[in-house]
Design a protein around this motif. Structure first.
Motif, PDB file in Angstrom:
ATOM      1  N   ASP A  51       9.536   8.450 -12.784  1.00 38.37           N
ATOM      2  CA  ASP A  51       8.431   7.791 -13.515  1.00 38.37           C
ATOM      3  C   ASP A  51       9.557   6.894 -13.498  1.00 38.37           C
ATOM      4  O   ASP A  51       8.621   5.385 -13.600  1.00 38.37           O
ATOM      5  CB  ASP A  51       8.723   8.037 -15.080  1.00 38.37           C
ATOM      6  CG  ASP A  51       8.104   9.774 -14.798  1.00 38.37           C
ATOM      7  OD1 ASP A  51       6.909   9.916 -13.934  1.00 38.37           O
ATOM      8  OD2 ASP A  51       7.856  10.573 -15.550  1.00 38.37           O
ATOM      9  N   LEU A  52      10.696   6.132 -13.531  1.00 45.72           N
ATOM     10  CA  LEU A  52      11.385   5.369 -13.873  1.00 45.72           C
ATOM     11  C   LEU A  52      11.042   4.129 -12.038  1.00 45.72           C
ATOM     12  O   LEU A  52      11.086   3.375 -12.204  1.00 45.72           O
ATOM     13  CB  LEU A  52      12.521   5.263 -14.588  1.00 45.72           C
ATOM     14  CG  LEU A  52      12.661   5.517 -15.634  1.00 45.72           C
ATOM     15  CD1 LEU A  52      14.475   5.770 -15.754  1.00 45.72           C
ATOM     16  CD2 LEU A  52      12.447   4.368 -16.647  1.00 45.72           C
ATOM     17  N   LEU A  53      11.662   5.857 -11.159  1.00 41.13           N
ATOM     18  CA  LEU A  53      11.176   4.506  -9.648  1.00 41.13           C
ATOM     19  C   LEU A  53      10.078   4.533  -9.867  1.00 41.13           C
ATOM     20  O   LEU A  53       9.627   3.462  -8.692  1.00 41.13           O
ATOM     21  CB  LEU A  53      11.067   6.145  -8.671  1.00 41.13           C
ATOM     22  CG  LEU A  53      11.689   5.276  -7.315  1.00 41.13           C
ATOM     23  CD1 LEU A  53      12.654   4.256  -7.039  1.00 41.13           C
ATOM     24  CD2 LEU A  53      11.698   6.691  -6.485  1.00 41.13           C
ATOM     25  N   MET A  54       8.943   5.146 -10.760  1.00 42.17           N
ATOM     26  CA  MET A  54       7.496   4.366 -10.347  1.00 42.17           C
ATOM     27  C   MET A  54       7.092   3.217 -10.628  1.00 42.17           C
ATOM     28  O   MET A  54       6.503   2.176  -9.973  1.00 42.17           O
ATOM     29  CB  MET A  54       7.207   5.883 -11.214  1.00 42.17           C
ATOM     30  CG  MET A  54       5.491   5.378 -11.030  1.00 42.17           C
ATOM     31  SD  MET A  54       4.126   6.506 -11.530  1.00 42.17           S
ATOM     32  CE  MET A  54       5.034   6.456 -12.855  1.00 42.17           C
ATOM     33  N   GLN A  55       7.877   2.573 -11.691  1.00 38.64           N
ATOM     34  CA  GLN A  55       7.994   1.641 -13.111  1.00 38.64           C
ATOM     35  C   GLN A  55       8.577   0.532 -11.951  1.00 38.64           C
ATOM     36  O   GLN A  55       8.280  -0.595 -11.206  1.00 38.64           O
ATOM     37  CB  GLN A  55       8.095   1.417 -13.976  1.00 38.64           C
ATOM     38  CG  GLN A  55       7.734   2.205 -14.955  1.00 38.64           C
ATOM     39  CD  GLN A  55       6.254   2.522 -14.481  1.00 38.64           C
ATOM     40  OE1 GLN A  55       5.881   1.078 -14.622  1.00 38.64           O
ATOM     41  NE2 GLN A  55       5.553   3.800 -14.717  1.00 38.64           N
ATOM     42  N   VAL A  56       9.842   1.077 -11.006  1.00 38.60           N
ATOM     43  CA  VAL A  56       9.965  -0.268  -9.853  1.00 38.60           C
ATOM     44  C   VAL A  56       9.635  -0.729  -8.985  1.00 38.60           C
ATOM     45  O   VAL A  56       9.591  -1.575  -9.016  1.00 38.60           O
ATOM     46  CB  VAL A  56      11.923   0.622  -9.839  1.00 38.60           C
ATOM     47  CG1 VAL A  56      12.073  -0.840  -8.740  1.00 38.60           C
ATOM     48  CG2 VAL A  56      12.774   0.707 -10.780  1.00 38.60           C
TER      49      VAL A  56
ATOM     50  N   GLY B 156       5.479  13.968 -11.915  1.00 40.28           N
ATOM     51  CA  GLY B 156       5.866  13.999 -13.207  1.00 40.28           C
ATOM     52  C   GLY B 156       5.096  14.219 -14.493  1.00 40.28           C
ATOM     53  O   GLY B 156       5.467  15.228 -15.603  1.00 40.28           O
ATOM     54  N   GLU B 157       3.808  14.445 -14.173  1.00 41.89           N
ATOM     55  CA  GLU B 157       2.217  14.380 -15.289  1.00 41.89           C
ATOM     56  C   GLU B 157       2.137  15.542 -14.900  1.00 41.89           C
ATOM     57  O   GLU B 157       2.132  16.693 -15.056  1.00 41.89           O
ATOM     58  CB  GLU B 157       1.347  14.265 -15.050  1.00 41.89           C
ATOM     59  CG  GLU B 157       1.462  12.443 -15.506  1.00 41.89           C
ATOM     60  CD  GLU B 157       1.481  12.539 -17.029  1.00 41.89           C
ATOM     61  OE1 GLU B 157       1.374  13.312 -18.456  1.00 41.89           O
ATOM     62  OE2 GLU B 157       3.137  11.924 -17.237  1.00 41.89           O
TER      63      GLU B 157
ATOM     64  N   GLY C   5       0.599  -1.396   0.310  1.00 39.75           N
ATOM     65  CA  GLY C   5       0.147   0.029   0.125  1.00 39.75           C
ATOM     66  C   GLY C   5       0.801   1.057  -0.040  1.00 39.75           C
ATOM     67  O   GLY C   5       0.820   2.446  -0.672  1.00 39.75           O
ATOM     68  N   ALA C   6       1.509   0.998   0.599  1.00 38.76           N
ATOM     69  CA  ALA C   6       3.045   2.134   0.705  1.00 38.76           C
ATOM     70  C   ALA C   6       3.199   2.808  -0.125  1.00 38.76           C
ATOM     71  O   ALA C   6       3.579   3.737  -0.995  1.00 38.76           O
ATOM     72  CB  ALA C   6       4.079   2.347   2.104  1.00 38.76           C
ATOM     73  N   PHE C   7       3.913   1.337  -1.614  1.00 40.11           N
ATOM     74  CA  PHE C   7       4.431   1.597  -2.516  1.00 40.11           C
ATOM     75  C   PHE C   7       3.368   2.435  -3.552  1.00 40.11           C
ATOM     76  O   PHE C   7       3.607   2.827  -4.545  1.00 40.11           O
ATOM     77  CB  PHE C   7       5.085  -0.248  -3.335  1.00 40.11           C
ATOM     78  CG  PHE C   7       6.120  -0.409  -2.642  1.00 40.11           C
ATOM     79  CD1 PHE C   7       6.687   0.223  -2.023  1.00 40.11           C
ATOM     80  CD2 PHE C   7       6.838  -1.458  -3.163  1.00 40.11           C
ATOM     81  CE1 PHE C   7       8.163   0.047  -0.583  1.00 40.11           C
ATOM     82  CE2 PHE C   7       7.530  -2.141  -2.273  1.00 40.11           C
ATOM     83  CZ  PHE C   7       8.504  -1.033  -1.359  1.00 40.11           C
TER      84      PHE C   7
ATOM     85  N   ILE D 184       1.636   6.665  -7.025  1.00 45.79           N
ATOM     86  CA  ILE D 184       0.407   7.285  -7.538  1.00 45.79           C
ATOM     87  C   ILE D 184       0.973   8.914  -7.155  1.00 45.79           C
ATOM     88  O   ILE D 184       1.230   9.759  -8.222  1.00 45.79           O
ATOM     89  CB  ILE D 184      -0.769   7.713  -6.311  1.00 45.79           C
ATOM     90  CG1 ILE D 184      -1.428   6.480  -6.726  1.00 45.79           C
ATOM     91  CG2 ILE D 184      -1.563   8.412  -6.791  1.00 45.79           C
ATOM     92  CD1 ILE D 184      -2.545   5.432  -5.488  1.00 45.79           C
ATOM     93  N   ALA D 185       1.690   9.555  -6.111  1.00 47.31           N
ATOM     94  CA  ALA D 185       3.034  10.537  -5.856  1.00 47.31           C
ATOM     95  C   ALA D 185       3.791  10.919  -6.683  1.00 47.31           C
ATOM     96  O   ALA D 185       3.727  12.053  -7.640  1.00 47.31           O
ATOM     97  CB  ALA D 185       3.073  10.661  -4.829  1.00 47.31           C
ATOM     98  N   LEU D 186       4.498  10.343  -7.190  1.00 47.32           N
ATOM     99  CA  LEU D 186       5.401  10.680  -8.039  1.00 47.32           C
ATOM    100  C   LEU D 186       4.770  10.457  -9.941  1.00 47.32           C
ATOM    101  O   LEU D 186       4.733  11.170 -10.370  1.00 47.32           O
ATOM    102  CB  LEU D 186       6.450   9.006  -9.015  1.00 47.32           C
ATOM    103  CG  LEU D 186       7.186   8.838  -7.666  1.00 47.32           C
ATOM    104  CD1 LEU D 186       7.868   7.230  -7.231  1.00 47.32           C
ATOM    105  CD2 LEU D 186       8.861  10.024  -7.060  1.00 47.32           C
TER     106      LEU D 186
END
Length: 241
Positions: A64-69, A29-30, A16-18, A23-25
């Motif tokens: 964005d890349l951290l979001m995908q990780v 970005g957007e 849930g924290a991830f 969502i925040a990242l």
């Protein structure tokens, strides 16, 4: 794995924290990067804006890349939880979600190219400034469509996850309905972008509001309530051969 089978609750809360971080990242970005630096329809103004805020531009790409990780362990978590409901559908959602992640990661190269075209490198001297601005803006537009393509896969993953959560009995059925609606929201936005761009522009960003509500509700529930352990274990026993 043994600790997860014993009690998935700590993993669920971490997931849930991830999810909240994702969502925040995504919003950062957007809205705070591309929303602030990209001037719709004006390649020269966009180029000047990016050149003046190069660090912010690449901070958006890094986020964005951290979001995908962070997306990968979340995908695994949903599979481990929801396979007790229907293993075939849980596996399908996992695979199609991984396709979405791969598409979105590759799509970030468009943003890197957009910045590279604005450098003062000698090899770019063969291209007139106006042409480099136009190509940079084109790369940004390709990124927008790449997001739309990636969200098609994510939309279908949300539909399946929403259905499985609705049927699970160890999550509130309302969360499943909200996530299912989120999937429809992503699909509507993406197919409109590809088939009717003017309609997509008119609907955006309102069309994605249900997606934000559904995903935010699920993320908060995972952190605060987690999973109903008794019902999850019972569901696992029912699913066991």
């Amino acid at each position: 794995m043994a600790s997860f089978e014993q009690s998935p609750q700590p993993h669920v809360r971490l997931g849930g924290a991830f999810y909240l971080a994702i969502i925040a990242l995504g919003i950062f970005g957007e809205i705070f990067v591309r929303g602030a630096l990209v001037v719709p329809g004006d390649a020269a103004a966009t180029a000047n804006s990016i050149s003046a805020s190069r660090f912010l531009w690449f901070a958006g790409i890094t986020g964005d890349l951290l979001m995908q990780v962070l997306d990968v362990p979340l995908i695994v978590l949903f599979y481990l939880l929801l396979r007790a409901v229907n293993e075939g559908l849980a596996l399908f959602a996992t695979l199609i979600n991984l396709v979405q992640t791969a598409v979105l990661v590759a799509n970030k190269l468009n943003l890197v190219v957009a910045a590279f075209l604005l450098e003062n490198a000698g090899y770019l001297g063969a291209l007139p400034v106006e042409q480099r601005h136009a190509l940079s803006y084109l790369a940004i537009r390709l990124h927008e469509y790449g997001l739309g393509v990636g969200f098609i896969f994510f939309g279908f993953a949300c539909l399946v996850h929403g259905y499985l959560i609705f049927r699970s009995r160890f999550f509130p059925a309302t969360l499943g309905v909200l996530l299912f609606i989120a999937g429809l929201s992503y699909l509507t936005n993406s197919f409109a972008l590809l088939l009717a761009p003017s309609l997509a522009s008119a609907m955006f960003p309102a069309v994605l509001l249900p997606a934000l509500v559904g995903e935010l509700a699920l993320a908060v529930w995972l952190i605060v309530k987690g999973v109903n352990l008794e019902r999850w274990k019972r569901r696992k026993l029912e699913a066991a051969p």
